[in-house]
Write a protein that holds these residues in place. Structure first.
Motif, short mmCIF file in Angstrom:
data_model
loop_
_atom_site.label_atom_id
_atom_site.label_comp_id
_atom_site.label_asym_id
_atom_site.label_seq_id
_atom_site.Cartn_x
_atom_site.Cartn_y
_atom_site.Cartn_z
N PHE A 177 48.00 -73.44 84.52
CA PHE A 177 47.72 -74.83 84.16
C PHE A 177 48.29 -75.19 82.79
CE2 PHE A 177 44.31 -74.45 87.40
CZ PHE A 177 44.66 -75.54 88.18
N LEU A 178 48.15 -74.30 81.83
CA LEU A 178 48.68 -74.57 80.49
C LEU A 178 50.20 -74.57 80.48
CD1 LEU A 178 46.19 -72.65 78.18
CD2 LEU A 178 46.30 -75.09 78.67
N ALA A 179 50.83 -73.70 81.28
CA ALA A 179 52.29 -73.67 81.35
C ALA A 179 52.83 -74.96 81.98
CB ALA A 179 52.75 -72.45 82.15
N ILE A 180 52.15 -75.46 83.00
CA ILE A 180 52.57 -76.74 83.58
C ILE A 180 52.44 -77.85 82.55
CG2 ILE A 180 51.90 -78.54 85.24
CD1 ILE A 180 51.21 -76.30 87.21
N THR A 181 51.33 -77.88 81.85
CA THR A 181 51.10 -78.90 80.83
C THR A 181 52.15 -78.83 79.74
OG1 THR A 181 48.73 -78.78 81.28
CG2 THR A 181 49.40 -79.80 79.20
N MET A 182 52.40 -77.63 79.23
CA MET A 182 53.38 -77.48 78.15
C MET A 182 54.78 -77.81 78.64
SD MET A 182 51.94 -74.10 76.24
CE MET A 182 53.16 -74.13 74.95
N SER A 183 55.12 -77.43 79.86
CA SER A 183 56.46 -77.68 80.39
C SER A 183 56.70 -79.17 80.63
CB SER A 183 56.67 -76.90 81.69
OG SER A 183 56.61 -75.52 81.43
N ALA A 190 63.29 -84.43 73.96
CA ALA A 190 64.32 -83.80 74.79
C ALA A 190 64.14 -84.25 76.24
CB ALA A 190 64.19 -82.27 74.69
N PRO A 191 65.20 -84.15 77.03
CA PRO A 191 65.06 -84.54 78.43
C PRO A 191 64.24 -83.51 79.22
CG PRO A 191 67.26 -83.68 78.03
CD PRO A 191 66.56 -83.75 76.69
N LEU A 192 63.48 -84.00 80.18
CA LEU A 192 62.72 -83.13 81.08
C LEU A 192 63.60 -82.84 82.28
CD1 LEU A 192 60.06 -81.76 81.90
CD2 LEU A 192 59.35 -83.94 82.87
N THR A 193 64.02 -81.60 82.41
CA THR A 193 64.90 -81.21 83.52
C THR A 193 64.14 -80.31 84.48
OG1 THR A 193 65.70 -79.23 82.38
CG2 THR A 193 66.93 -81.29 82.00
N PRO A 194 64.52 -80.33 85.76
CA PRO A 194 63.85 -79.44 86.73
C PRO A 194 63.99 -77.96 86.34
CG PRO A 194 65.16 -81.08 87.88
CD PRO A 194 65.48 -81.22 86.42
N GLU A 195 65.16 -77.57 85.82
CA GLU A 195 65.38 -76.17 85.45
C GLU A 195 64.49 -75.79 84.27
OE1 GLU A 195 68.04 -78.44 85.30
OE2 GLU A 195 68.72 -78.05 87.34
N GLY A 196 64.42 -76.67 83.29
CA GLY A 196 63.58 -76.41 82.13
C GLY A 196 62.11 -76.35 82.50
N PHE A 197 61.69 -77.26 83.38
CA PHE A 197 60.30 -77.28 83.83
C PHE A 197 59.96 -75.98 84.57
CE2 PHE A 197 57.12 -78.17 87.11
CZ PHE A 197 56.05 -78.54 86.31
N ALA A 198 60.81 -75.60 85.51
CA ALA A 198 60.56 -74.39 86.31
C ALA A 198 60.54 -73.14 85.41
CB ALA A 198 61.62 -74.24 87.40
N VAL A 254 57.80 -68.67 82.93
CA VAL A 254 57.68 -67.85 81.72
C VAL A 254 56.30 -68.02 81.10
CG1 VAL A 254 58.56 -67.54 79.37
CG2 VAL A 254 60.15 -67.78 81.27
N GLY A 255 55.82 -69.25 81.00
CA GLY A 255 54.50 -69.50 80.42
C GLY A 255 53.37 -68.84 81.20
N MET A 262 63.89 -69.38 73.92
CA MET A 262 64.70 -69.28 75.14
C MET A 262 65.55 -70.53 75.38
SD MET A 262 62.15 -67.51 77.92
CE MET A 262 63.29 -67.90 79.25
N MET A 263 64.97 -71.70 75.14
CA MET A 263 65.65 -72.95 75.47
C MET A 263 66.64 -73.39 74.40
SD MET A 263 64.51 -73.72 78.37
CE MET A 263 63.16 -73.68 79.48
#
Length: 164
Positions: free
Chosen positions: A16-22, A31-39, A44-45, A101-102
């Motif tokens: 849940f926290l990784a989804i929130t942070m992503s 920054a832009p929210l990209t599907p790759e960055g979100f996944a 990783v989170g 990482m990003m």
């Protein structure tokens, strides 16, 4: 609290926290929210948070932190305070790793890491206090063990009397 319970709770809370942070980190940082960055952020989170919460007794330490702040176990203040330490550690570690990482490590790394952190921490804290009861319920059902519950320090005084 058993290792299995900590590991499963760690997985659920970290997810849940990784989804929130992503979702919110890129938005807060501009920054832009990209599907790759979100996944990548979610995977990783979740893995990092699960490992931390399984190996480090952060959940029991968080409960102890709330008590050390003067909150009575099982009361509203205790429920609100026990996620402070947990969120602080997870948000910092996961943010550090994902930012590295990003974006890599350069002269602006500390700024990219720390500038959005206060707002991200508040958002994650609100999510944590909302999903923790669900995570505890799921973990206790899956592991078929009783739900760990706080108990008032005086051995039975109800919350209304304890607040006066």
């Amino acid at each position: 609290m058993t290792f299995g319970f900590r590991a499963l709770m760690g997985f659920l809370m970290s997810f849940f926290l990784a989804i929130t942070m992503s979702l919110f980190s890129p938005v807060v940082s501009g920054a832009p929210l990209t599907p790759e960055g979100f996944a990548t952020g979610v995977v990783v989170g979740t893995v990092l948070g699960t490992v931390i919460l399984a190996l480090v007794p952060l959940i029991p330490l968080s409960m102890g932190f709330a008590v050390s702040c003067g909150a009575r176990e099982g009361l509203l203040g205790w429920f609100l305070l026990k996620d402070v330490l947990l969120c602080t550690v997870l948000v910092f570690v996961i943010s550090f790793v994902l930012t590295f990482m990003m974006t890599g490590f350069d002269a602006q790394f500390a700024n990219r890491l720390l500038a959005p952190m206060p707002l991200i921490w508040v958002i994650c804290y609100v999510v944590a206090i909302q999903v923790e009861p669900l995570c505890m319920l799921v973990a206790s059902k899956v592991l078929r063990m009783p739900l760990p519950q706080g108990r008032p320090a005086d051995g039975g005084q109800d919350e209304k009397e304890a607040l006066t």
